[in-house]
Design an enzyme around this catalytic site. Structure first.
Site, PDB file in Angstrom:
ATOM      1  N   MET A  90       0.805  -1.225   0.000  1.00  0.00           N
ATOM      2  CA  MET A  90       0.000   0.000   0.000  1.00  0.00           C
ATOM      3  C   MET A  90       0.844   1.284   0.000  1.00  0.00           C
ATOM      4  SD  MET A  90      -2.878  -1.464  -0.306  1.00  0.00           S
ATOM      5  CE  MET A  90      -4.121  -0.181  -0.097  1.00  0.00           C
ATOM      6  N   ARG A  91       2.073   1.197  -0.469  1.00  0.00           N
ATOM      7  CA  ARG A  91       2.886   2.402  -0.645  1.00  0.00           C
ATOM      8  C   ARG A  91       3.016   2.694  -2.123  1.00  0.00           C
ATOM      9  NH1 ARG A  91       2.481   5.001   3.515  1.00  0.00           N
ATOM     10  NH2 ARG A  91       4.226   6.324   2.868  1.00  0.00           N
ATOM     11  N   ILE A  92       2.962   3.983  -2.475  1.00  0.00           N
ATOM     12  CA  ILE A  92       3.218   4.370  -3.865  1.00  0.00           C
ATOM     13  C   ILE A  92       4.726   4.341  -4.091  1.00  0.00           C
ATOM     14  CG2 ILE A  92       3.150   6.330  -5.461  1.00  0.00           C
ATOM     15  CD1 ILE A  92       0.375   6.960  -4.369  1.00  0.00           C
ATOM     16  N   LEU A  93       5.145   3.725  -5.186  1.00  0.00           N
ATOM     17  CA  LEU A  93       6.573   3.605  -5.498  1.00  0.00           C
ATOM     18  C   LEU A  93       6.986   4.706  -6.467  1.00  0.00           C
ATOM     19  CD1 LEU A  93       6.562  -0.262  -5.909  1.00  0.00           C
ATOM     20  CD2 LEU A  93       7.718   1.008  -4.081  1.00  0.00           C
ATOM     21  N   HIS A 109      -4.914  -5.475  -8.176  1.00  0.00           N
ATOM     22  CA  HIS A 109      -5.700  -4.306  -7.769  1.00  0.00           C
ATOM     23  C   HIS A 109      -7.173  -4.723  -7.699  1.00  0.00           C
ATOM     24  CE1 HIS A 109      -6.675  -0.097  -7.265  1.00  0.00           C
ATOM     25  NE2 HIS A 109      -7.670  -0.275  -8.109  1.00  0.00           N
ATOM     26  N   THR A 141       3.696   0.121 -14.054  1.00  0.00           N
ATOM     27  CA  THR A 141       4.424   1.186 -14.736  1.00  0.00           C
ATOM     28  C   THR A 141       4.305   2.438 -13.865  1.00  0.00           C
ATOM     29  OG1 THR A 141       2.491   1.961 -15.938  1.00  0.00           O
ATOM     30  CG2 THR A 141       3.801   0.227 -16.999  1.00  0.00           C
ATOM     31  N   LEU A 144       0.044   5.167 -11.971  1.00  0.00           N
ATOM     32  CA  LEU A 144      -0.579   4.365 -10.910  1.00  0.00           C
ATOM     33  C   LEU A 144      -1.723   3.499 -11.442  1.00  0.00           C
ATOM     34  CD1 LEU A 144      -0.692   3.860  -7.802  1.00  0.00           C
ATOM     35  CD2 LEU A 144      -2.490   5.589  -7.735  1.00  0.00           C
ATOM     36  N   ASP A 145      -1.629   2.206 -11.204  1.00  0.00           N
ATOM     37  CA  ASP A 145      -2.676   1.234 -11.537  1.00  0.00           C
ATOM     38  C   ASP A 145      -3.075   1.276 -13.021  1.00  0.00           C
ATOM     39  OD1 ASP A 145      -2.760   0.435  -8.858  1.00  0.00           O
ATOM     40  OD2 ASP A 145      -4.284   1.923  -8.355  1.00  0.00           O
ATOM     41  N   GLU A 174      -9.538 -13.007  -6.291  1.00  0.00           N
ATOM     42  CA  GLU A 174      -8.128 -12.611  -6.373  1.00  0.00           C
ATOM     43  C   GLU A 174      -7.234 -13.822  -6.117  1.00  0.00           C
ATOM     44  OE1 GLU A 174      -6.875  -9.066  -4.207  1.00  0.00           O
ATOM     45  OE2 GLU A 174      -8.933  -8.341  -4.158  1.00  0.00           O
TER      46      GLU A 174
END
Ligand code: GAR
Length: 195
Positions: A90-93, A109, A141, A144-145, A174
């Site tokens: 749950m962290r944005i890279l 997702h 990529t 995001l998502d 999932e």
């Protein structure tokens, strides 16, 4: 044999399914499960499955994503992964981190992308009156998502659904979708495959 590292932030139920599937004729093996939260319940589950674990607490690097990622990269690069799976991470890279794993990083997702990137996907699907929801596995990529879709699983939205009941129905799917897509991805198959 491909080497797979998995990044998690929470319970790690998808991670467990991936690890359990990587046996026998599977083209990959798990080499590391890492988390940004040392208390993530999934870390103990990974250890119980015999997979090495690492934790790098993002709260030790307030406002400094680059230094957090540099710390996360240490155990990650030591594990020499061919493939990096995000499973409830749950962290944005940053683009710098994503570029390093370009073409080798996939994510699950909980929506039918391109619908509902970001958070609160189930509440948004219910609020929109959608009759279908689901999950997507895609290549990661810098958008995001939004990377190329590798596969989707669909479920009905039922009358009276809450975000929680819908999330539980999606999560079950999932657990079917992600192992299947990782198996294909590790074998070099990138054509979209929906279930
Ligand atoms: C899963 O539903 C996954 O799709 C979602 O978090 C949950 C993690 O559950 N991921 C995201 O929302 C990514 N933005 P798990 O830890 O039990 O696998």
């Amino acid at each position: 044999m491909k080497r797979v590292a998995i990044l998690i932030s929470g319970g790690g139920s998808n991670m467990v399914r991936l690890v359990e599937d990587m046996q026998d004729d599977h083209p990959a093996r798990p080499v590391l499960v890492a988390s940004n939260d040392p208390a993530a319940a999934g870390l103990a589950k990974a250890a119980a499955l015999g997979v090495p674990t690492a934790a790098v607490d993002h709260r030790a690097y307030p406002g400094d994503r680059a230094t957090f990622e540099a710390a996360l990269l240490e155990p990650l690069l030591d594990a020499r992964p061919d493939i990096l799976c995000l499973a409830g991470f749950m962290r944005i890279l940053t683009p710098a981190f994503i570029d390093r794993f370009e073409g080798r990083m996939i994510n699950i997702h909980p929506s039918l992308l391109p619908k509902y990137p970001g958070l609160h996907t189930h509440a948004r699907a219910i609020a929109a009156g959608d009759t279908e929801a689901g999950a997507t596995v895609h290549e990661v990529t810098s958008d995001l998502d939004s990377g190329p879709i590798l596969g989707q699983a669909r479920v009905p939205v039922q009358p009276g659904d809450t975000p929680e009941t819908l999330a539980a129905r999606v999560l079950e799917r999932e657990h079917q979708l992600y192992p299947l897509i990782l198996r294909r991805f590790a074998a070099g198959q990138r054509e979209r495959f929906d279930i």
